[in-house]
Design an enzyme around this catalytic site. Structure first.
Site, PDB file in Angstrom:
ATOM      1  N   ARG A  64       0.745  -1.073   0.042  1.00 47.86           N
ATOM      2  CA  ARG A  64       0.081  -0.087  -0.010  1.00 47.86           C
ATOM      3  C   ARG A  64       0.880   1.352  -0.084  1.00 47.86           C
ATOM      4  O   ARG A  64       0.769   2.336  -0.510  1.00 47.86           O
ATOM      5  CB  ARG A  64      -1.132  -0.137   1.241  1.00 47.86           C
ATOM      6  CG  ARG A  64      -2.064   1.092   1.242  1.00 47.86           C
ATOM      7  CD  ARG A  64      -2.967   0.870   2.272  1.00 47.86           C
ATOM      8  NE  ARG A  64      -3.921   1.893   2.273  1.00 47.86           N
ATOM      9  CZ  ARG A  64      -4.281   2.972   3.219  1.00 47.86           C
ATOM     10  NH1 ARG A  64      -3.624   2.658   4.519  1.00 47.86           N
ATOM     11  NH2 ARG A  64      -5.290   3.514   3.161  1.00 47.86           N
ATOM     12  N   HIS A  68       0.406   4.461  -2.547  1.00 49.96           N
ATOM     13  CA  HIS A  68       0.263   5.767  -1.990  1.00 49.96           C
ATOM     14  C   HIS A  68       1.257   6.736  -2.345  1.00 49.96           C
ATOM     15  O   HIS A  68       1.313   8.097  -2.562  1.00 49.96           O
ATOM     16  CB  HIS A  68      -0.053   5.790  -0.578  1.00 49.96           C
ATOM     17  CG  HIS A  68      -1.587   5.381  -0.285  1.00 49.96           C
ATOM     18  ND1 HIS A  68      -2.148   5.596   0.888  1.00 49.96           N
ATOM     19  CD2 HIS A  68      -2.449   4.665  -1.037  1.00 49.96           C
ATOM     20  CE1 HIS A  68      -3.480   5.298   0.888  1.00 49.96           C
ATOM     21  NE2 HIS A  68      -3.705   4.727  -0.321  1.00 49.96           N
ATOM     22  N   ASP A  69       2.560   6.032  -2.527  1.00 53.53           N
ATOM     23  CA  ASP A  69       3.610   6.966  -3.230  1.00 53.53           C
ATOM     24  C   ASP A  69       3.344   7.411  -4.568  1.00 53.53           C
ATOM     25  O   ASP A  69       3.359   8.496  -4.874  1.00 53.53           O
ATOM     26  CB  ASP A  69       4.786   6.239  -3.012  1.00 53.53           C
ATOM     27  CG  ASP A  69       6.140   6.983  -3.415  1.00 53.53           C
ATOM     28  OD1 ASP A  69       5.949   8.157  -3.384  1.00 53.53           O
ATOM     29  OD2 ASP A  69       7.012   6.441  -3.881  1.00 53.53           O
ATOM     30  N   ASN A  93      -3.896   8.842   4.794  1.00 49.31           N
ATOM     31  CA  ASN A  93      -2.437   8.282   5.311  1.00 49.31           C
ATOM     32  C   ASN A  93      -2.339   8.125   6.796  1.00 49.31           C
ATOM     33  O   ASN A  93      -1.960   7.473   7.361  1.00 49.31           O
ATOM     34  CB  ASN A  93      -1.276   8.772   4.721  1.00 49.31           C
ATOM     35  CG  ASN A  93      -1.196   8.717   3.034  1.00 49.31           C
ATOM     36  OD1 ASN A  93      -1.612   7.528   2.673  1.00 49.31           O
ATOM     37  ND2 ASN A  93      -0.606   9.482   2.389  1.00 49.31           N
ATOM     38  N   HIS A 192      -6.389  -5.982  -2.326  1.00 48.08           N
ATOM     39  CA  HIS A 192      -7.219  -6.122  -0.856  1.00 48.08           C
ATOM     40  C   HIS A 192      -7.391  -7.715  -0.491  1.00 48.08           C
ATOM     41  O   HIS A 192      -8.100  -8.074   0.361  1.00 48.08           O
ATOM     42  CB  HIS A 192      -8.413  -5.349  -0.895  1.00 48.08           C
ATOM     43  CG  HIS A 192      -8.296  -3.886  -0.836  1.00 48.08           C
ATOM     44  ND1 HIS A 192      -9.028  -2.889  -0.975  1.00 48.08           N
ATOM     45  CD2 HIS A 192      -7.036  -3.080  -0.642  1.00 48.08           C
ATOM     46  CE1 HIS A 192      -8.786  -1.615  -0.885  1.00 48.08           C
ATOM     47  NE2 HIS A 192      -7.446  -1.981  -0.735  1.00 48.08           N
ATOM     48  N   THR A 193      -6.579  -8.459  -1.170  1.00 44.90           N
ATOM     49  CA  THR A 193      -6.407  -9.962  -0.914  1.00 44.90           C
ATOM     50  C   THR A 193      -5.737 -10.113   0.261  1.00 44.90           C
ATOM     51  O   THR A 193      -5.676 -11.258   1.162  1.00 44.90           O
ATOM     52  CB  THR A 193      -6.090 -10.773  -2.110  1.00 44.90           C
ATOM     53  OG1 THR A 193      -5.831 -12.206  -1.408  1.00 44.90           O
ATOM     54  CG2 THR A 193      -4.701 -10.442  -2.392  1.00 44.90           C
TER      55      THR A 193
HETATM   56  C1  HEM Z   1      -9.403   1.198  -5.631  1.00 44.16           C
HETATM   57  C2  HEM Z   1      -9.461   2.168  -4.746  1.00 44.16           C
HETATM   58  C3  HEM Z   1      -8.792   1.864  -3.464  1.00 44.16           C
HETATM   59  C4  HEM Z   1      -9.440   2.369  -2.168  1.00 44.16           C
HETATM   60  C5  HEM Z   1     -10.653   3.158  -2.166  1.00 44.16           C
HETATM   61  C6  HEM Z   1      -8.884   1.916  -1.114  1.00 44.16           C
HETATM   62  C7  HEM Z   1      -8.774   2.172   0.252  1.00 44.16           C
HETATM   63  C8  HEM Z   1      -8.295   1.419   1.179  1.00 44.16           C
HETATM   64  C9  HEM Z   1      -8.596   1.436   2.691  1.00 44.16           C
HETATM   65  C10 HEM Z   1      -9.701   2.450   3.234  1.00 44.16           C
HETATM   66  C11 HEM Z   1      -7.800   0.715   3.366  1.00 44.16           C
HETATM   67  C12 HEM Z   1      -7.637   0.645   5.062  1.00 44.16           C
HETATM   68  C13 HEM Z   1      -6.984   1.821   5.585  1.00 44.16           C
HETATM   69  C14 HEM Z   1      -7.321   1.770   6.905  1.00 44.16           C
HETATM   70  O1  HEM Z   1      -7.759   1.001   7.630  1.00 44.16           O
HETATM   71  O2  HEM Z   1      -6.692   2.775   7.825  1.00 44.16           O
HETATM   72  C15 HEM Z   1      -6.945   0.145   2.481  1.00 44.16           C
HETATM   73  C16 HEM Z   1      -5.910  -0.784   2.675  1.00 44.16           C
HETATM   74  C17 HEM Z   1      -5.217  -1.668   1.950  1.00 44.16           C
HETATM   75  N1  HEM Z   1      -4.937  -1.294   0.550  1.00 44.16           N
HETATM   76 FE1  HEM Z   1      -6.368  -0.188  -0.651  1.00 44.16          FE
HETATM   77  N2  HEM Z   1      -7.598   1.137  -1.555  1.00 44.16           N
HETATM   78  C18 HEM Z   1      -7.763   1.098  -3.055  1.00 44.16           C
HETATM   79  C19 HEM Z   1      -6.661   0.766  -4.036  1.00 44.16           C
HETATM   80  C20 HEM Z   1      -5.681   0.051  -3.547  1.00 44.16           C
HETATM   81  C21 HEM Z   1      -4.558  -0.405  -4.330  1.00 44.16           C
HETATM   82  C22 HEM Z   1      -4.402  -0.120  -5.967  1.00 44.16           C
HETATM   83  C23 HEM Z   1      -3.750  -1.160  -3.613  1.00 44.16           C
HETATM   84  C24 HEM Z   1      -2.126  -1.569  -4.051  1.00 44.16           C
HETATM   85  C25 HEM Z   1      -1.907  -1.998  -5.254  1.00 44.16           C
HETATM   86  C26 HEM Z   1      -4.111  -1.333  -2.372  1.00 44.16           C
HETATM   87  C27 HEM Z   1      -3.514  -1.903  -1.331  1.00 44.16           C
HETATM   88  C28 HEM Z   1      -4.109  -1.889   0.121  1.00 44.16           C
HETATM   89  C29 HEM Z   1      -3.429  -2.748   1.206  1.00 44.16           C
HETATM   90  C30 HEM Z   1      -2.417  -3.896   0.847  1.00 44.16           C
HETATM   91  C31 HEM Z   1      -4.211  -2.674   2.084  1.00 44.16           C
HETATM   92  C32 HEM Z   1      -3.990  -3.084   3.339  1.00 44.16           C
HETATM   93  C33 HEM Z   1      -2.960  -2.124   4.325  1.00 44.16           C
HETATM   94  C34 HEM Z   1      -2.247  -2.746   5.591  1.00 44.16           C
HETATM   95  O3  HEM Z   1      -3.017  -3.790   6.219  1.00 44.16           O
HETATM   96  O4  HEM Z   1      -1.523  -2.022   6.336  1.00 44.16           O
HETATM   97  N3  HEM Z   1      -5.315  -0.668  -2.070  1.00 44.16           N
HETATM   98  N4  HEM Z   1      -7.223   0.597   0.976  1.00 44.16           N
END
Ligand code: HEM
Ligand code: NAG
Ligand code: NAG
Ligand code: NAG
Ligand code: NAG
Length: 327
Positions: A64, A68-69, A93, A192-193
């Site tokens: 992630r 975000h970078d 962030n 998100h897997t």
């Molecule tokens: C499509 C739009 C996307 C939205 C709206 C979104 C939103 C979010 C949100 C709200 C979280 C949880 C944050 C928290 O609990 O503080 C999250 C976690 C995460 N996102 Fe996304 N995301 C998106 C796309 C992506 C993409 C493109 C990637 C990477 C290629 C990604 C990778 C991840 C990962 C791996 C987590 C878990 C991080 C952790 O456990 O520390 N996401 N995302």
């Protein structure tokens, strides 16, 4: 899993990324540090492995961090910069994005072995790749040669990063703005897997949904009850797996969950269920839920596209000595 047919696809997708640079020399390469810092791979690998052995989730967090970078001023390590105006304090962030200490530890080792050679932006890209691999996801050659930006862009982070509360169409627009298309939205959402999300990011689906004072109709009723009990009475900081069926394993269960209304975020389930998403994203969700190998191969090509968003190359930017401050 046999990746031989992926390798063929990989060659094609790298070529496409290069050609689409409209005449400019393809500047990121997979051997960029082979002469100047051959120890790079083993150092990054060791740190990511150790961090994930202590906490599997760190693989997701590093993935992630790279996303975000790249979405803000390109993949230039700007998210790592400290300071009140930093991207790390932007709404998407703050108290959310993780992994800074792992990047610092890698950088410290690299500065001992090959000082002022490896950019922080490349460390993040490579750490993300190992995070995917060690979670059971596909291996891919991370392209390198990015340099570090001099400034953070907090408003860019607030405006450019997608929110889980916005409609699929507006998420697609944010991806389009950095050169990614609808396929990339669906494929990269498959990240998100792995990883976790806090109640604050999905509890809107548990009550008073769209002012109807009921649970989101596209959220499985049993899952809704267990999420209500997880989130009840807390301040929104409780976390749960984004992929409830295999929290730390990089696989295609994320898409299979969407078919049975077990997506966690509104922006996840919307790819399959929202009227917005139906035309363009629903069929892709169906494809990846049926075919895990197709997901892996497409994930690799979308990651290469994302990693190639406006990199600083040549003499642009700098190689930071400390990832938290510009030299
Ligand atoms: C499509 C739009 C996307 C939205 C709206 C979104 C939103 C979010 C949100 C709200 C979280 C949880 C944050 C928290 O609990 O503080 C999250 C976690 C995460 N996102 Fe996304 N995301 C998106 C796309 C992506 C993409 C493109 C990637 C990477 C290629 C990604 C990778 C991840 C990962 C791996 C987590 C878990 C991080 C952790 O456990 O520390 N996401 N995302
Ligand atoms: C910050 O990002 C926005 C895009 O959201 C861009 O227009 C602006 O030029 C960037 N500012 C800096 C200082 O890089
Ligand atoms: C998105 O771009 C890829 C190439 O990067 C292409 O194969 C795919 O068909 C495109 N998807 C859409 C919906 O345009
Ligand atoms: C949901 O709405 C009811 C009134 O319709 C209100 O009493 C309750 O506080 C609301 N719950 C949340 C979590 O906003
Ligand atoms: C959530 O966690 C953050 C960071 O640890 C903290 O600043 C904030 O106060 C917490 N919120 C609640 C409601 O506990």
């Amino acid at each position: 899993m046999d990746h031989s047919y992926c390798r063929l696809l990989l060659v094609c997708s790298v070529l496409i990324v290069c050609l689409s640079n409209l005449g400019a020399r393809c500047q990121l390469t997979d051997d960029f540090y082979d002469n100047t810092c051959p120890q790079l791979y083993s150092i990054v690998q060791q740190h990511v492995f150790a961090a994930m052995r202590a906490e599997m989730r760190m693989g997701a967090s590093l993935l992630r961090l790279h996303f975000h970078d790249c979405f803000v001023n390109g993949c230039d390590g700007s998210i790592l910069l400290d300071g009140a105006n930093g991207e790390k304090f932007a709404l998407p962030n703050k108290n959310s994005v993780r992994g800074f200490d792992v990047i610092d530890a890698i950088k410290a080792d690299l500065e001992r072995v090959c000082p002022e050679v490896v950019s922080c932006a490349d460390i993040v890209a490579l750490a993300a790749g190992y995070g995917v691999l060690f979670s059971g996801g596909p291996y891919y050659d991370v392209l390198l040669g990015r340099r570090d930006g001099l400034v953070a862009n907090q408003s860019g982070a607030n405006n450019g990063l997608p929110s889980p509360f916005e409609p699929i169409n507006s998420i697609i627009q944010k991806f389009n703005a950095v050169g990614l298309n609808t396929t990339d939205v669906v494929v990269l959402s498959g990240a998100h897997t792995i990883g976790r999300a806090r109640c604050a990011l999905f509890s809107n689906r548990l009550s008073n949904f769209s002012r109807t004072n009921s649970v989101d109709p596209t959220l499985d009723a049993t899952l809704a009850v267990s999420l209500q009990s997880l989130c009840a009475g807390g301040g929104g900081n409780q976390t749960t797996a984004l992929d409830t069926s295999s929290a730390d394993v990089f696989d295609n269960h994320y898409y299979q969950n969407l078919l049975v209304e077990k997506g966690l975020l509104s922006s996840d389930q919307g790819l399959f269920s929202s009227p917005d998403g139906v035309a363009s994203t629903k069929a892709l969700v169906q494809t990846y839920s049926d075919d895990g190998e197709q997901f892996f191969c497409d994930f690799v090509s979308s990651m290469l596209k994302m990693g190639n968003i406006s990199p600083l190359t040549g003499s642009a930017g700098q190689i930071r000595k400390n990832c938290r401050v510009a030299n």
